[in-house]
Design a protein around this motif. Sequence first.
Motif, short mmCIF file in Angstrom:
data_model
loop_
_atom_site.label_atom_id
_atom_site.label_comp_id
_atom_site.label_asym_id
_atom_site.label_seq_id
_atom_site.Cartn_x
_atom_site.Cartn_y
_atom_site.Cartn_z
N ASP A 288 77.07 13.31 -39.14
CA ASP A 288 75.68 13.72 -38.88
C ASP A 288 74.86 12.45 -38.91
O ASP A 288 74.39 12.04 -39.95
N MET A 289 74.70 11.85 -37.79
CA MET A 289 74.24 10.47 -37.85
C MET A 289 73.20 10.11 -36.82
O MET A 289 72.26 9.39 -37.11
N HIS A 290 73.30 10.60 -35.61
CA HIS A 290 72.40 10.10 -34.58
C HIS A 290 71.02 10.77 -34.67
O HIS A 290 70.93 11.94 -34.99
N GLY A 291 70.01 9.99 -34.37
CA GLY A 291 68.65 10.50 -34.45
C GLY A 291 68.06 10.80 -33.08
O GLY A 291 68.77 10.78 -32.07
N PRO A 292 66.76 11.09 -33.03
CA PRO A 292 66.11 11.43 -31.77
C PRO A 292 66.35 10.38 -30.68
O PRO A 292 66.52 9.20 -30.96
N ASP A 293 66.35 10.85 -29.44
CA ASP A 293 66.64 10.03 -28.26
C ASP A 293 65.72 10.60 -27.19
O ASP A 293 66.06 11.57 -26.54
N ARG A 294 64.52 10.03 -27.06
CA ARG A 294 63.45 10.74 -26.36
C ARG A 294 62.80 9.96 -25.24
O ARG A 294 62.53 8.77 -25.39
N ILE A 295 62.48 10.71 -24.21
CA ILE A 295 61.63 10.17 -23.15
C ILE A 295 60.30 10.91 -23.24
O ILE A 295 60.25 12.14 -23.19
N PHE A 296 59.23 10.14 -23.41
CA PHE A 296 57.89 10.73 -23.47
C PHE A 296 57.13 10.41 -22.19
O PHE A 296 57.08 9.24 -21.78
N ASP A 297 56.55 11.43 -21.59
CA ASP A 297 55.59 11.21 -20.51
C ASP A 297 54.24 11.64 -21.02
O ASP A 297 54.04 12.80 -21.40
N LEU A 298 53.33 10.69 -21.06
CA LEU A 298 52.00 10.96 -21.60
C LEU A 298 50.95 10.85 -20.51
O LEU A 298 51.06 10.00 -19.62
N GLN A 299 49.96 11.68 -20.63
CA GLN A 299 48.75 11.50 -19.83
C GLN A 299 47.55 11.57 -20.77
O GLN A 299 47.51 12.44 -21.64
#
Lengths: 800, 164, 307
Positions: A288-299
């Motif tokens: 149980d090891m990997h953390g968030p892996d995220r693409i954010f699109d912001l406006q």
Amino acid sequence: MSIAPPQGFRYIGKKRRTKEDPRFVTGRGRYVADIALPGMKHVALVTSPHAAARIKAIRTDKALALSGVQYVLTGAELCAGTEALLPGVDAPKVTRYPLAHGVVRYAGEWVAAVVADTRALAEDAAEKIEIDYEATEYVLDPEKAVEPGSPLVHPAHGSNVLYRRKFVWGPVEEDFARAEHKLGLRVRWGRSATVPIETFGIAAQWDPGQQLLDVWASIQMPKYPDQIARALRLPGNAVRVHFDVDVGGSYGVKRGIKHTVLVGYLAKKLGMPVRLIEDRLENMRGGDMHGPDRIFDLQLAFDSDGTIRSLKIRALDDVGAYAGRSPLQLGKPVGAIVGPYQIHSVEYEPISVMTNKTAQEAVRGFGQSPTNYALESGIDAVARHLGMDRIALRQKNFIRKDQFPYLIPSGTSYDSGDYHAVLDKALAAADYPALVAARDAARKAGRLAGIGISSCLEPSGGNSSFEPLFNPKNETTTWMDSCLVRVDLSGAITGVMNTSSSGQGHETLVATVLGEVLERDPDTIRVVHADSLNALPSNSPVGSRMAIMLGGAAAGAARKIKAALLAIAAHNLRKDVAELEYHEGSVSVKGEPRQTLGWAQLVEIAHRKFHQMPPGLEPGLQAKFVWEVPTGGGLPTADGRIQMYPCFSFEAHVVLVEIDPETGQPKLARYACGHDCGVMISPDIVHGMTFGGIAHGIGAALYEKFAYSDNGQLESQSFMDYLIPSALEVPALTIADHCTPSPHTTFGQKGSGEAGYLGAPAAIACAINDALAPLGASIAELPMTPLQIWTRMQLARAGN
Amino acid sequence: MSDDRVYPVSIEVNGTLREAQVPARLTLVDFLRDTLRLTGTHAGCEHGICGACSVLLDGEPVRSCIMYAVQADGRKVTTIEGLAQPDGRPGALQDAFCEAHATQCGYCTPGMVIAAHALLETNPAPAEQEIREAIGGNLCRCTGYQQIVDAIKLAAGKNTGNAA
Amino acid sequence: MMPLMKAAPFAYARPETLAEACSLLAEHGPDAKLIAGGQSLVPMMAMRLARPAWLIDIARLAELQHLAAPAEGKADGVFVVGAGVRQCVMERDPRARASLPLLAKALPWVGHVQTRNRGTIGGSIAHGDTSAEIALTACVLDAMLELCDTSGVTEIPAREFFLAPMVTAILPEQCLAEIRFPVWRSADKTIRRGCAFEEVSVRHGDFALVSACAQLELDPDGRCLRAELGLGGAAPTPLALPEVGAQLVGAKLDEQAISAAAAAAVALADPEGDLHASADYRRHLARVLVERVLRAAQQDARSTVGT
């Protein structure tokens, strides 16, 4: 370091040694790998070399033929004998068992478990297990995984999307239409985690006489005993988890459900004590090891004067091949979705998508640090767009201290804060004018230097309001925690807590609080960890909650003890309680100090002299207190508004970074953090966790990544390639304290367990980009490695 | 292949001669922990990076996960337990770690104390950069190293009679 | 099989003499592996990437522990280092620091204090890693390696020893016994000498993405009389660049000369890409680092009078 001592406390907020340190510095901690059960057997895991494949055959005879090998367990047997583990959202077809059955969904997935007399023998046997795979199609890119026609990680689920919803809080489109400026940006948070130095471990023993499974584990997991019992088809009271195991760091990741189900099953099946202590490779690729892996699109929509009106965030999170609580890491940030800023309306679209990678688990901040990085990147983009100073822009949009309690569009009310003051303190601690001078001098000399600023919230007091928000079938509205306090016949005080600790100093916390309320020296108070069968309810030390929740529960229990002592004294002094005063354990009649009953006398009455006890009071001196999360208890509204956490700590980071203009290597030259977590119960502990959180943030920002090759192999599965910052990468750190008490908590405390980590990546990214700005280069992806930085510099220099 | 021949080893551990028959592939850290039950030395990565398993070999800090017990035959090993006072209470450096709160989960702590001890033996008044270099091969995930550096400065100050 | 962390079983021998070690090697051939410090070998064995049937421990062989500086007064001599000398011993030895300043500058880049306390000079060379600092220094200084087996002693220049990543010219039955580093000195006290070692790694103590080093002799006018330089991590093996050094002889080391040398060095580099550095990035670092070590070595030479 400036400490503003809170007023009126005897022990709280004082420099005091911790209760835990002496055993740790002498090597006398007791970790799971230190537990030797007689006749204990050892597990090694056979894992998938494929990102996706069908398992056609498993041959175990050669392994079983080795002497010292006890058993080989495969998925077929385990799946038949246990209940599936389910994700935290409503996706019943996304099932997971500790061992793969029929198919593997990521490289590193556990396929078989070998049990042998020693770990080395188990590894010898693991080599002898022959598995025929038929490789199948896989998907690694989360943006491809959401598209129709993508290979499906769980075909039965019908899609790779585990959770998706578009929340709209307030008049977003109107605010965008009215705003003078709009901009959009994309930032990416790379797959990293908190990676404790101790891997996950578990030892279990089944007692057939008592029909009882004893478990010792390196855990930090809410409702762990219940989940183990359910999966093993045992009644809850047939699993006894020993919480007195020291956990060698967790910061969110030590969940261990699949490990424990596997080992618990084996211990029961074989009738032998069995343990699994992950080695580092098992830990990195399949624990149980990997953390968030995220693409954010912001406006963002904003006006020329810097007023930010509205915000749209789309967050695509790659949770890997399975999900426990990981989709909920998109849910917690709902409670601080506007950060410390007055933003009138928000649209938020969290998307949790599965790919053929190691499953994501909870990591410090539970999704908040990536969100803070995205938000702060947006604020910086607005500043650049307007040509406005980054600090002034933040100050303009900060919620002011006179506006609390402050209701944000997503339904959470912030308790208290003084963001302007904390940012000022951080700037002063960093000597901001000197920092600017140093940066500008470096630039003049042809070097690259940049200053980073971030101002971020740490929601604390961990509630689980994201559960009903993301899963309407889940109506959990309490996340209580508890404490039991006992005063024995000798007058000694023992506090009982109901979960394990992984470095947060809970024994010191409980002793300090009990000492504070009962006015007894905390050094004389012992704190023990119950096991799960004699424990009161607890939801484990997650969500920056224990100073608030365990501290509050300990105070509540101590107050009950104090009330009992006062009642005993009132009865024996023949006075009304209102006429008495309590002082350091003695009770006197106000104004008549000779009419006193001392601690020893009161304790003796409670334990021996029923005839002197007031009617209706239980003999003996013990009290329990179960505390519900303050402000908790509600369900979300139809449009997804909810009070998430009760308390909001705040941190402002100021960092100076230099980048070698030729090699792209970054170096942190100066680091200061202003921090307000209300009343600090133990300043050394708060500072330590904040320093450590900053170091975690430095890792996430510059060094650490679980990187995958194009064929789905984890390339950074050892410490040679997963790069944890050392004392040579982490600079000297300065913290400037500020104290805005929370109105919701016993002493005005807020949480600090995630401090530092929640703002450091944002600040460092901001600094790197400030340093690269003169070249016209920028980076919008973590980690910002030398290779990444150099590549961007090259592109900019080439005019791209 | 699981036929593990055993070899006699005789190692002085924390001042006591310990003799055992061990397979050649038994690492020194596993020997200390599993054979001798000296569990203060921790295994973190087992490939020589994290430093949690640091012990003193003839007074010098080494990583016990990348050394076999047979290689330590006839040598002197000091573990974290050996740096405490005879009654088990913290020794001077360990006490400085307590005073500065240089530990949280405690897992890297024994290796850190060993590295710091070795530094102060050869350099009683180290500069901050020297401290960071001496513990640069020991990873800690809790503290950000700040309070560890502070603790070593504190211990050095007591060593040399100067306040830190 | 995905790797785990306990070594496969093996037999262990700790011979008393070098001759005995060679006999064991002759007997077991490719099934045997020598271990000295083991700082690279043991992790590989833990992951079963190396799985010798026999491990022959030469760490304590007195015959491999010698350090001998060249006699005083001689012109260029050699500094003889037993292969079993630990890196920490070399790092502290005043004669070695005086005679081999380049190696003294290289050693702090090798791993960490704990690994240098176990790791040996010879072990690092025999391991054959392209990014190993000691191996690079041996190549740049044109050290001679002495290999021995039951039939006697053979010599091979370090520059011919490294064949491919982790592949060297050593035969299964051979033991690296001694490294002979040429020492630069001369009777002419006007000659100034300087050296430099630089590397880029993501964290301190990690394997170098690229390393570079140089050693120079300058005349009193700053004209280059002699130059050796090389690159680590920039080719399948450590790369000595004598042809680039030769090109500098007779020149003043101005920016133009340095830049030309760096360009020549990069032309000879042939790096691989990996997770942490692309081949292009390594080539770029090679150029930058060659420039830096030439500048730094020149600076070093200017600040020290030749001995």
